[in-house]
Design a protein around this motif. Structure first.
Motif, mmCIF file in Angstrom:
data_model
loop_
_atom_site.group_PDB
_atom_site.id
_atom_site.type_symbol
_atom_site.label_atom_id
_atom_site.label_comp_id
_atom_site.label_asym_id
_atom_site.label_seq_id
_atom_site.Cartn_x
_atom_site.Cartn_y
_atom_site.Cartn_z
ATOM 1 N N GLU A 201 0.818 -1.214 0.000
ATOM 2 C CA GLU A 201 0.000 0.000 0.000
ATOM 3 C C GLU A 201 0.852 1.265 0.000
ATOM 4 O OE1 GLU A 201 -3.599 0.492 -0.152
ATOM 5 O OE2 GLU A 201 -2.971 -1.370 -1.123
ATOM 6 N N GLU A 202 1.911 1.271 0.814
ATOM 7 C CA GLU A 202 2.720 2.478 0.950
ATOM 8 C C GLU A 202 3.830 2.550 -0.094
ATOM 9 O OE1 GLU A 202 1.762 4.814 2.922
ATOM 10 O OE2 GLU A 202 0.135 3.550 3.697
ATOM 11 N N GLY A 203 4.208 1.419 -0.652
ATOM 12 C CA GLY A 203 5.277 1.419 -1.648
ATOM 13 C C GLY A 203 6.634 1.745 -1.076
ATOM 14 N N GLU A 204 6.830 1.509 0.202
ATOM 15 C CA GLU A 204 8.102 1.841 0.832
ATOM 16 C C GLU A 204 8.315 1.018 2.088
ATOM 17 O OE1 GLU A 204 7.883 5.973 1.861
ATOM 18 O OE2 GLU A 204 6.760 5.578 3.695
ATOM 19 N N PHE A 205 9.535 1.039 2.585
ATOM 20 C CA PHE A 205 9.861 0.414 3.859
ATOM 21 C C PHE A 205 11.118 1.072 4.410
ATOM 22 C CE2 PHE A 205 12.345 -1.925 0.776
ATOM 23 C CZ PHE A 205 13.535 -2.202 1.416
ATOM 24 N N GLU A 206 11.380 0.850 5.677
ATOM 25 C CA GLU A 206 12.551 1.402 6.342
ATOM 26 C C GLU A 206 13.509 0.301 6.757
ATOM 27 O OE1 GLU A 206 11.470 3.799 9.652
ATOM 28 O OE2 GLU A 206 10.947 5.551 8.434
ATOM 29 N N ILE A 207 14.779 0.663 6.804
ATOM 30 C CA ILE A 207 15.814 -0.208 7.360
ATOM 31 C C ILE A 207 16.254 0.453 8.667
ATOM 32 C CG2 ILE A 207 18.070 -1.272 6.972
ATOM 33 C CD1 ILE A 207 17.576 -0.987 3.967
ATOM 34 N N PRO A 208 15.744 -0.014 9.809
ATOM 35 C CA PRO A 208 16.007 0.678 11.079
ATOM 36 C C PRO A 208 17.492 0.866 11.374
ATOM 37 C CG PRO A 208 14.271 -0.951 11.365
ATOM 38 C CD PRO A 208 14.832 -1.155 9.987
ATOM 39 N N GLU A 209 18.325 -0.102 10.986
ATOM 40 C CA GLU A 209 19.760 0.016 11.263
ATOM 41 C C GLU A 209 20.371 1.226 10.556
ATOM 42 O OE1 GLU A 209 18.562 -4.203 11.881
ATOM 43 O OE2 GLU A 209 18.213 -2.691 10.332
ATOM 44 N N LEU A 210 19.734 1.678 9.471
ATOM 45 C CA LEU A 210 20.241 2.846 8.746
ATOM 46 C C LEU A 210 19.575 4.137 9.186
ATOM 47 C CD1 LEU A 210 20.530 1.428 5.095
ATOM 48 C CD2 LEU A 210 22.153 1.261 6.997
ATOM 49 N N THR A 211 18.320 4.069 9.596
ATOM 50 C CA THR A 211 17.633 5.295 10.012
ATOM 51 C C THR A 211 18.240 5.871 11.281
ATOM 52 O OG1 THR A 211 15.972 4.025 11.257
ATOM 53 C CG2 THR A 211 15.456 4.562 8.968
ATOM 54 N N ARG A 212 18.929 5.038 12.077
ATOM 55 C CA ARG A 212 19.505 5.505 13.337
ATOM 56 C C ARG A 212 20.884 6.131 13.163
ATOM 57 N NH1 ARG A 212 17.058 0.485 15.338
ATOM 58 N NH2 ARG A 212 19.040 -0.619 14.957
ATOM 59 N N LEU A 213 21.427 6.116 11.954
ATOM 60 C CA LEU A 213 22.763 6.661 11.725
ATOM 61 C C LEU A 213 22.762 8.186 11.817
ATOM 62 C CD1 LEU A 213 23.881 4.435 8.706
ATOM 63 C CD2 LEU A 213 24.565 4.199 11.098
ATOM 64 N N PRO A 214 23.897 8.805 12.150
ATOM 65 C CA PRO A 214 23.970 10.274 12.215
ATOM 66 C C PRO A 214 23.825 10.912 10.840
ATOM 67 C CG PRO A 214 26.153 9.280 12.510
ATOM 68 C CD PRO A 214 25.158 8.150 12.555
ATOM 69 N N ASP A 215 23.621 12.230 10.828
ATOM 70 C CA ASP A 215 23.360 12.954 9.582
ATOM 71 C C ASP A 215 24.480 12.816 8.566
ATOM 72 O OD1 ASP A 215 20.947 13.753 10.539
ATOM 73 O OD2 ASP A 215 21.613 15.754 11.156
ATOM 74 N N ASP A 216 25.730 12.712 9.030
ATOM 75 C CA ASP A 216 26.829 12.610 8.072
ATOM 76 C C ASP A 216 26.896 11.236 7.403
ATOM 77 O OD1 ASP A 216 27.604 11.196 10.300
ATOM 78 O OD2 ASP A 216 29.645 12.019 10.360
ATOM 79 N N GLN A 217 26.026 10.316 7.817
ATOM 80 C CA GLN A 217 25.919 9.006 7.177
ATOM 81 C C GLN A 217 24.497 8.780 6.650
ATOM 82 O OE1 GLN A 217 27.719 5.694 9.422
ATOM 83 N NE2 GLN A 217 28.608 7.226 10.803
ATOM 84 N N SER A 218 23.880 9.852 6.154
ATOM 85 C CA SER A 218 22.489 9.761 5.710
ATOM 86 C C SER A 218 22.331 8.962 4.425
ATOM 87 C CB SER A 218 21.900 11.163 5.516
ATOM 88 O OG SER A 218 22.637 11.873 4.525
ATOM 89 N N VAL A 219 23.399 8.852 3.631
ATOM 90 C CA VAL A 219 23.369 8.076 2.399
ATOM 91 C C VAL A 219 24.300 6.877 2.556
ATOM 92 C CG1 VAL A 219 23.754 8.064 -0.091
ATOM 93 C CG2 VAL A 219 22.869 10.124 1.018
ATOM 94 N N VAL A 220 23.745 5.685 2.391
ATOM 95 C CA VAL A 220 24.516 4.455 2.567
ATOM 96 C C VAL A 220 24.344 3.588 1.325
ATOM 97 C CG1 VAL A 220 24.821 2.363 3.939
ATOM 98 C CG2 VAL A 220 24.240 4.520 5.075
ATOM 99 N N GLU A 221 25.438 3.070 0.807
ATOM 100 C CA GLU A 221 25.408 2.155 -0.333
ATOM 101 C C GLU A 221 25.186 0.734 0.175
ATOM 102 O OE1 GLU A 221 26.004 2.839 -3.660
ATOM 103 O OE2 GLU A 221 26.181 5.005 -3.401
ATOM 104 N N VAL A 222 24.107 0.093 -0.275
ATOM 105 C CA VAL A 222 23.795 -1.273 0.154
ATOM 106 C C VAL A 222 23.784 -2.202 -1.054
ATOM 107 C CG1 VAL A 222 22.412 -0.367 2.067
ATOM 108 C CG2 VAL A 222 21.278 -1.051 -0.060
ATOM 109 N N MET A 223 23.879 -3.490 -0.790
ATOM 110 C CA MET A 223 23.855 -4.492 -1.856
ATOM 111 C C MET A 223 22.412 -4.852 -2.197
ATOM 112 S SD MET A 223 27.045 -6.939 -0.680
ATOM 113 C CE MET A 223 26.475 -7.071 1.017
ATOM 114 N N ILE A 224 22.202 -5.323 -3.421
ATOM 115 C CA ILE A 224 20.871 -5.743 -3.838
ATOM 116 C C ILE A 224 20.841 -7.262 -4.009
ATOM 117 C CG2 ILE A 224 20.395 -3.524 -4.928
ATOM 118 C CD1 ILE A 224 20.832 -4.832 -7.628
ATOM 119 N N ALA A 225 19.648 -7.798 -4.179
ATOM 120 C CA ALA A 225 19.471 -9.252 -4.157
ATOM 121 C C ALA A 225 20.108 -9.940 -5.346
ATOM 122 C CB ALA A 225 17.984 -9.598 -4.085
#
Length: 348
Positions: A201-225
């Motif tokens: 319904e929302e078309g989105e989700f959060e990764i809590p381990e990344l949302t808790r990072l400080p502002d200077d780490q707001s963009v994180v490169e992650v691997m895909i499936a």
């Protein structure tokens, strides 16, 4: 195509085309607008070859007109498809057919078991691996500092330890939709269908381990499936741009809650008739096999009236009969009995 067929994006013919470019904008209530857009480098479809006989099976799949219509309705409305039918009727193949015909890349297949969870479909975080790497790096840096007076003990990026699952990868903000096959959803825990609703319904989700990072780490490169590179996730939130083509398959072994059903478009795959079976055999084994094995097709149709038989069983039986090995008539009869044994016949 002319007339009433002009609206079809997916045609079910098995011939690739760029019709996805004609897909109109989504309804306002299905607009997601995630970004910035990503174009990940995709790997090969590792499961398609094993399960579908390379690409030929997807290319040779022929959908009924009713199936084609509902698939197109789902494309227009950006809604998941719930595909129900007996085993071996081509439910999963429909997903591969859509991806092949519309040029949407390898299918993201998420096979479901009773232990599958929403988080497994979205992402995996290897906290233990990150902790071990950080410890090794710190110990190594201390050794270097003692020896040469230099070294870097900073921890590795958290993105190295986050890999999106099949559902999570499908939800990336991509220019064109990916095809997500959630295979055998009826085998899931009772809560999984409802857990999927919010993501759909929302078309989105959060990764809590990344949302808790400080502002200077707001963009994180992650691997895909299923890719060979990494994609940027902003503030731990993944929001789709083009809603994926979601195909959920079910063998009809359980009922689903109304809240789940009303968000899906439902397709009931019927068992193929003689003409359709003939086309399937010709597509996989050649036109010459149809005339050679007409009696096997007849027996398959007769036996199907009293038991559940899958298309694969017919293909196996015909291949064995035409592959060059010619067993004696008595042996051939026993083998046919074994190969065409109804799926719902459990005893000896």
């Amino acid at each position: 195509m002319t007339g009433d067929q002009d609206w079809l994006i997916y045609r079910g013919t098995g011939e690739p085309h760029d019709g996805i470019k004609r897909l109109p904008p989504p309804p306002r209530w299905r607009e997601f607008g995630g970004g910035p857009l990503v174009d990940p480098v995709l790997g090969a479809d590792s499961s398609g070859g094993r399960r579908l006989g390379e690409r030929e099976r997807a290319a040779s799949y022929r959908a009924d007109p009713e199936v084609v219509e509902i698939v197109n309705a789902a494309l227009y409305l950006r809604r998941p498809l719930l595909v129900t039918g007996k085993p071996g009727t081509g439910k999963s193949t429909l997903a591969y057919s859509i991806a092949h015909e519309l040029g949407l890349g390898p299918v993201l297949r998420w096979p479901i078991t009773s232990r599958s969870t929403l988080e497994q479909g979205l992402y995996r975080y290897d906290a233990i691996g990150r902790l071990q790497d950080a410890s090794l790096r710190q110990n190594g840096a201390r050794t270097i500092l003692r020896q040469v007076g230099g070294g870097d003990a900073s921890p590795p990026s958290i993105g190295r330890y986050v890999r999106l699952g099949k559902l999570g990868t499908a939800m990336l903000p991509q220019r064109r939709p990916r095809v997500l096959l959630i295979d055998e959803i009826d085998k899931s825990d009772v809560d999984l269908p409802n857990d999927l609703l919010n993501v759909f319904e929302e078309g989105e989700f959060e990764i809590p381990e990344l949302t808790r990072l400080p502002d200077d780490q707001s963009v994180v490169e992650v691997m895909i499936a299923d890719g060979t590179d990494q994609v940027a996730v902003h503030r731990g939130r993944v929001r789709c741009n083009a809603f994926p083509v979601v195909v959920l398959t079910s063998n009809g072994e359980r009922d689903f809650p109304p809240a789940f059903l009303r968000r899906c478009l439902r397709i009931d795959i019927r068992t193929p008739n003689r003409e359709q079976l003939t086309e399937i055999v010709a597509a996989h084994l050649g036109e010459h096999t149809v005339a050679e094995c007409a009696e096997v097709i007849d027996r398959f149709l007769d036996d199907r009236r009293t038991g559940d038989l899958a298309n694969d069983q017919l293909l196996n039986a015909i291949y064995l009969a035409t592959s060059g090995g010619r067993p004696q008539e008595e042996t051939r009869g026993r083998l046919l009995d074994a190969l065409l044994r109804p799926l719902n016949q459990q005893g000896s």
